[in-house]
Write an enzyme that holds these catalytic residues in place. Sequence first.
Site, PDB file in Angstrom:
ATOM      1  N   ASP A  67       6.939 -35.191 118.748  1.00  0.00           N
ATOM      2  CA  ASP A  67       7.175 -35.949 117.504  1.00  0.00           C
ATOM      3  C   ASP A  67       8.342 -35.388 116.699  1.00  0.00           C
ATOM      4  OD1 ASP A  67       4.787 -37.476 118.020  1.00  0.00           O
ATOM      5  OD2 ASP A  67       3.636 -35.786 117.277  1.00  0.00           O
ATOM      6  N   GLU A  68       9.310 -34.758 117.369  1.00  0.00           N
ATOM      7  CA  GLU A  68      10.438 -34.164 116.640  1.00  0.00           C
ATOM      8  C   GLU A  68      11.539 -35.167 116.326  1.00  0.00           C
ATOM      9  OE1 GLU A  68       8.971 -30.938 119.599  1.00  0.00           O
ATOM     10  OE2 GLU A  68       9.584 -33.041 119.724  1.00  0.00           O
TER      11      GLU A  68
ATOM     12  N   GLY B  67       4.879 -41.447 122.338  1.00  0.00           N
ATOM     13  CA  GLY B  67       5.863 -42.504 122.137  1.00  0.00           C
ATOM     14  C   GLY B  67       7.114 -42.003 121.452  1.00  0.00           C
ATOM     15  N   HIS B  68       8.229 -42.627 121.763  1.00  0.00           N
ATOM     16  CA  HIS B  68       9.486 -42.346 121.089  1.00  0.00           C
ATOM     17  C   HIS B  68       9.843 -43.542 120.221  1.00  0.00           C
ATOM     18  CE1 HIS B  68      10.861 -39.131 124.225  1.00  0.00           C
ATOM     19  NE2 HIS B  68       9.919 -38.712 123.411  1.00  0.00           N
TER      20      HIS B  68
ATOM     21  N   ARG C 281      -0.815 -37.554 111.788  1.00  0.00           N
ATOM     22  CA  ARG C 281      -0.418 -36.271 112.355  1.00  0.00           C
ATOM     23  C   ARG C 281      -0.824 -35.130 111.431  1.00  0.00           C
ATOM     24  NH1 ARG C 281       5.312 -38.880 113.757  1.00  0.00           N
ATOM     25  NH2 ARG C 281       4.801 -39.763 115.793  1.00  0.00           N
TER      26      ARG C 281
ATOM     27  N   THR D 287      -0.255 -30.550 127.199  1.00  0.00           N
ATOM     28  CA  THR D 287      -0.233 -31.696 128.097  1.00  0.00           C
ATOM     29  C   THR D 287      -0.311 -31.186 129.532  1.00  0.00           C
ATOM     30  OG1 THR D 287       0.856 -33.822 128.517  1.00  0.00           O
ATOM     31  CG2 THR D 287       2.289 -31.879 128.288  1.00  0.00           C
TER      32      THR D 287
ATOM     33  N   GLY E  13      13.423 -39.540 120.428  1.00  0.00           N
ATOM     34  CA  GLY E  13      13.782 -40.903 120.812  1.00  0.00           C
ATOM     35  C   GLY E  13      15.055 -41.373 120.143  1.00  0.00           C
ATOM     36  N   LYS E  14      15.165 -41.111 118.852  1.00  0.00           N
ATOM     37  CA  LYS E  14      16.372 -41.505 118.127  1.00  0.00           C
ATOM     38  C   LYS E  14      17.599 -40.786 118.681  1.00  0.00           C
ATOM     39  CE  LYS E  14      18.827 -40.903 113.804  1.00  0.00           C
ATOM     40  NZ  LYS E  14      18.798 -40.689 112.354  1.00  0.00           N
TER      41      LYS E  14
ATOM     42  N   GLY F  78      -1.496 -44.049 116.577  1.00  0.00           N
ATOM     43  CA  GLY F  78      -1.548 -44.454 115.175  1.00  0.00           C
ATOM     44  C   GLY F  78      -2.308 -43.480 114.298  1.00  0.00           C
TER      45      GLY F  78
END
Length: 423
Positions: A12-13, A39-40, A305, A236, A16-17, A302
């Site tokens: 979650d860093e 997810g990204h 965090r 993971t 993706g962006k 969803g």
Amino acid sequence: MVKAIVGANWGDEGKGKITDVLAGQSDVVIRFQGGSNAGHTIINDYGRFALHQLPSGVFYEHITNVIGNGVALDIRKFLKEMAELDEKGVHPRMLVSDRVQIVMPYHVLFDQYEEERLGGKSFGSTKSGIAPFYSDKYAKTGFELCELFDEDYAYQKLQGILEVKNVLLRDLYHKPELDVDSLFTEVMKLRDAIRPYVGDTFRFLRGALKDGKNILLEGQLGALKDPDYGIYPMVTSSSTLAGYGAIGAGLPPYAIQDIVVVVKAYSSAVGAGAFVSEIFGDEAQELRVRGGDSGEFGATTGRPRRMGWFDCVASRYGVQAQGATEAVLTVIDALGYLDEIPVCVGYEIDGQVTRDFPTTRLLERAKPVLQVLPGWNCDVRGITKYEDLPENCRRYVEFIEKELEIPVTMVSNGPGRHELIYR
């Protein structure tokens, strides 16, 4: 040239962006590990997207996007994401490794049933089938995608697998057994649907290297979720490190020349496990709501965090585990409401202070040693030049850079593709 984009922390860093941005300079983008369990989130000219199976280069027409052999491929979710992109006018060039192994429907069931059985001792799984998938892969009872095209072999293999799975379903989980014929029919339909995308990615990538193409490796989650170097067992099931990119994509290790590690300007995590700089209550909720493009809530689940201050100890360790050559600092804009910003600079364990990241059993006893930095108390979104950031904001970036011990080359001050400051 091969470049890897990976996370320094718990995921979650904002990878993706950054992948979406750097993909514009690439010819090939590869997902090399993990599955649909994370997810990204990407915001660009096409809209807002949460990608789970697809590489983040799908928004560029010139790019070949590759699902590498190291991925846990959920065909159903892959097809769903492709359909969603098609509806919005995005038509990516996709190539799926014929050696990739697939998430079977029973992997998802076993993930759900095991979390249910563990109850309060569960791992906080996203219930996407990832741990059962990788368990089967390394127990040599997984299905390579190419195996599904030999129907007699695949049917016989599935029969043998279900003999064991049904014993567990019946006697351990007390759930309905699986029927080989109906399951085989379902899997064959999925195979036929993904058939147009399947190819020899190993050969393709060798050709891309020979032709001097720019290749981008996209990692999922972060170093602290790695099964060898993370907060085991709350990790993971595939390696989240850039070094695994060579294996999960099918590239020589010496080809990876640049490793970009992404860190967030504060900390967040999904799932259980040690989290030394964690904050709670109203303090956490305020940061959670302000964080990210629409708050700090998991792109896959969803769920809210867990929140914390920037952790120099964990982040520096993540940088080192990744072998990073440069860093990107994201979501700096979320901190603009604070007059003062605590930062975790050490861990106190049994009365001793350390700057080194310990093994999990020691980590669970660690207390944060905090240093308070001055905030800038204003909105920094819209700023495009580093020198135009408030002085205290620049000091914050440079403090983190010193702690990471590698250069921070980009600072993200908003969720959009163009909200990025180059240093």
